[in-house]
Structures are given as C-alpha cells and as structure tokens.
Design an enzyme around this catalytic site. Sequence first.
Site: not given
Ligand SMILES: *Cc1c(COP(=O)(O)O)cnc(C)c1O
Length: 473
Positions: A284, A326-328, A401-402
């Site tokens: 997050g 868990e950064p994405g 088309c929105e």
């Molecule tokens: C979506 C998610 C993430 C990654 O969130 P980011 O906002 O991309 O860092 C990590 N852990 C869990 C369980 C998630 O659902």
Amino acid sequence: MAQRRHPPGARQRARAARGVRAGADVTLGEPWSRGVSRSAEGDVRVAGVSVHELAAQHGTPAYVLDEADLRSRASGYRRAFEAAFAEIGAGVDVYYAGKAFLSLAVARWVHDEGLRVDTATGGELAIALRAGVPGPHIGLHGNNKSDDEIVTALEAGVGRIIVDSLVEIERVADLAGARGLVAPVMVRVTTGVHAGGHEYISTAHEDQKFGLSVAGGADSPAMAALRRAVERPELHLLGIHSHIGSQILDPSGFEVAARVVLTLRAELAERTGVLVDEVDLGGGYGIAYLPGEVALDPDRIAKDVAASVQASSADLGTPLPRFSIEPGRAIVGPAGLTLYTVGTVKPVRIDDGRVRTYVSVDGGMSDNIRPALYGAQYHAELVGRVSQVEPVLARVVGKHCESGDIVVHEVQLPGDVRAGDLLAVAATGAYGRSMASNYNQVPRPPVVAVTDGRARVLLRRETVDDLLALDQG
Ligand SMILES: *Cc1c(COP(=O)(O)O)cnc(C)c1O
C-alpha cells in the site's frame, strides 16, 4: 523515491558512448520514472530511447517500462527495510505484490533484486513459477482460492499460503493432509485500520470481504482462526498477516495496524503457548501520480515502522518476530508510462463560458481503468515535440463508448495539441496492464521494456486475431 534526479552514471556513460550529447537532456522528475528525460529538441526519451522510436517500432498505445527504475525501487525498498529492521534486531522479507503487474521478466527482475513474489491467483502463481522464482519465495493470497490453486501452491512448495477464512483453514489442511504435506500458512486479519490517500481511519468492525476481524478480543474471528490453525497438524502457522489499503501516504496507519497485530500475537501466545514467528504488514506504499505529489520515502517509512514495532513489542514483553511487507505499486507504478497518439481534438464549452479541450487518444479505459474505477488522477504531457503555444485546460479521453472513458480529468496541454502528437501519461506501471480489458474489442497494448538505450517487448500487443481465436462461433 525522495530522490528526484537520476544520478549521473551508467546510463549517461552509455548514452555518451552512443554519441548522444551528454548534458543536453533534462530529467523530468516525479511523477515520471528516473530514466525519463527531454532533449533540447523537445522529444522525450525513456532510458535513452526516444518516444518517436518507441512509437514507430511498437505502435501506440504502448506501456513503456523503465527497467533500471523498477529495479532500483525494488532494491531500494529491500535495502531500506533490511537496514531499518537490522537496527532493531529483526529480519524482514520484501514480497513484490504481483497483481500490480506481473510478467516473466518482471518476476525475474524483482527476484534478482532480492525480493520474493506475492501472487493472488493461479495465473499469477503460474507466471512466478515459470519465471523461475523458487516456490519457497512465493506467497499465495486470495479470499476465494480454488482447490486447484491451493493444490498447485502446495505442490510447488510455496513459502506461505495466506488463509482468509475459517473454511479455508479446513480446506488447506485437508488438501495438504491428503498429500502428506504440512502447509505453511499465515492468517490474514483485519485490524480495523483502513488507509488510502492521505488519511487513515480506524474502526472496530469490518464490513468487507478480506481477512478475519480482530474485534472481540479473545472471541474474535481472528483469534478463532489462529487457534484452529494451531490445532490442525497439517498446517504450520507461520504468523499473522495484515494489509490495510493502497496508495497510502500517511505512515501512521501502518504503525497502528502493526501494534494491533503484535498484540494479537501476544494474546495467541498467552492462550495457546504458540508465539508465531512472522508478521506481514502488507503493501500500500503510496507513489506520486501528479507533479508536486510526494511519494512515501522507503527509508523514512522503514525507520518509522521499525521504531514503532520495537516499542510495541517492548510494551507487550514479546520478542520481535520476522517481518515482511508487500509493496506492488511502489515498485512498478512509477517505472511505467503509457504512450498514446492523439486523434480527435474537440473544444467543448463548459459552465461559466470556459472551454475544455477534449483530447482523444488511441486507448482509454481498456488500458487504464483506474480513473473510471476510483477517480484516480494522472498527469499527461506532450512528449514528441515542444510547443510555445499557451496551454489550455484539457481532458484526455479514450476511444471507448462511455462518457466516463477518461484518462486524465484535468491537465494543461499546449493550445496547438493536434492529431498525430505523442502524449504520455505518467506512473501507469501498476494496475494499468494488469487491469486492462478488451472492452469494445480493443486489443490490449504491449508492454515494452527500455534498458540503457534498448527497447524490447515483454508482452506483445494483442491482435484482432487473438480476439477472434477465442470465439468458437
Ligand atoms: C494489493 C495488495 C498489495 C499491494 O498493494 P500496493 O498498493 O500495490 O502496494 C499487497 N498485499 C495485499 C494483500 C494486497 O491485496
């Protein structure tokens, strides 16, 4: 990510070696990836490759991924957390949340940089495994895992399955037992802390599908699930998992949630004698989408969270567990941009007599659903040329088309923006391609990686033949 300018180094030397005038390019800075620069002539380059070249070779729309930027964010997060947690005597693992964007190359890059990979479906798990990420370095999430997904994870020897409900605890235990395996699990709990944007809110009760609530103390669903996981011999309860939200810019939510989880861990130890080894604090971490926005700084947040968990553990009188995060978005988001070609440009008179210039591009909500889904804001710039013409109030829209098919709600673009111009939207690396659809039967764009002056395709563009290939008549 506090760093805004790419330090001179390998890229500049590589560019100089190719005869490109060093010093002529100006790095654009956040929200663009660190390899994005503008030449004196006005065209923009990504890691040394001109947008004209990218558009000519790969077409538009295209997702462009700056490999060096992505790698440095991955290693930056890992180093920041390892250093801060080493200070307090705790270990930490960084898992890349693959749902943000996953391909074979990206899975390999983040694994090369010392990260593990989080997956949430059989598809993500298959990509991580095919990329060669070892099972023990993979986690499997999901609030509604299929038996197939659980079995694939067990047989691949994944390092952790994050269980999300009481029934799933029984299912994972049964499936593992039937194969003579012991499943390593974490229990996902909801702490009542929800974050996103600049604020976090804390509520006692949960009204959402993920995890098990800690509300109710000894009688909480979270405690019941943890106790059940301890009881089942086919499970090895590694620890407790909490993910509080996305695009978080206020770090205090992480600290409050960590304290709740550590308290639960101490209570579980009191009741069962089992002090679990691991605590996952989820992802997050927020990024900059607009000029002037400031991303969470991994060094700062790592230090704050480490200090906070150290204090919480001292208060509770329990030794520190091993942590994971868990950064994405924070790894892949800023590394990506989307390159579009401008088509129809239409001035539209809006309230109080102002004019809004609708700039249509050759993609839209099929390649970036976030503005329509969450009202997400993005920044766009003309990247193929410079213009001295006064800017106008523009809205970048797609070809779908929105009327909600908006890519950028509001941005200043040069008044002479016209068909054929190249336009780039910043920070689309996360949840762009991974949430893309074929709405209006639009083939999904390619993902092109650029590295030190060279571009290569990670995911090719879909074709109409790909779409027709699924259709059984
Ligand atoms: C979506 C998610 C993430 C990654 O969130 P980011 O906002 O991309 O860092 C990590 N852990 C869990 C369980 C998630 O659902």
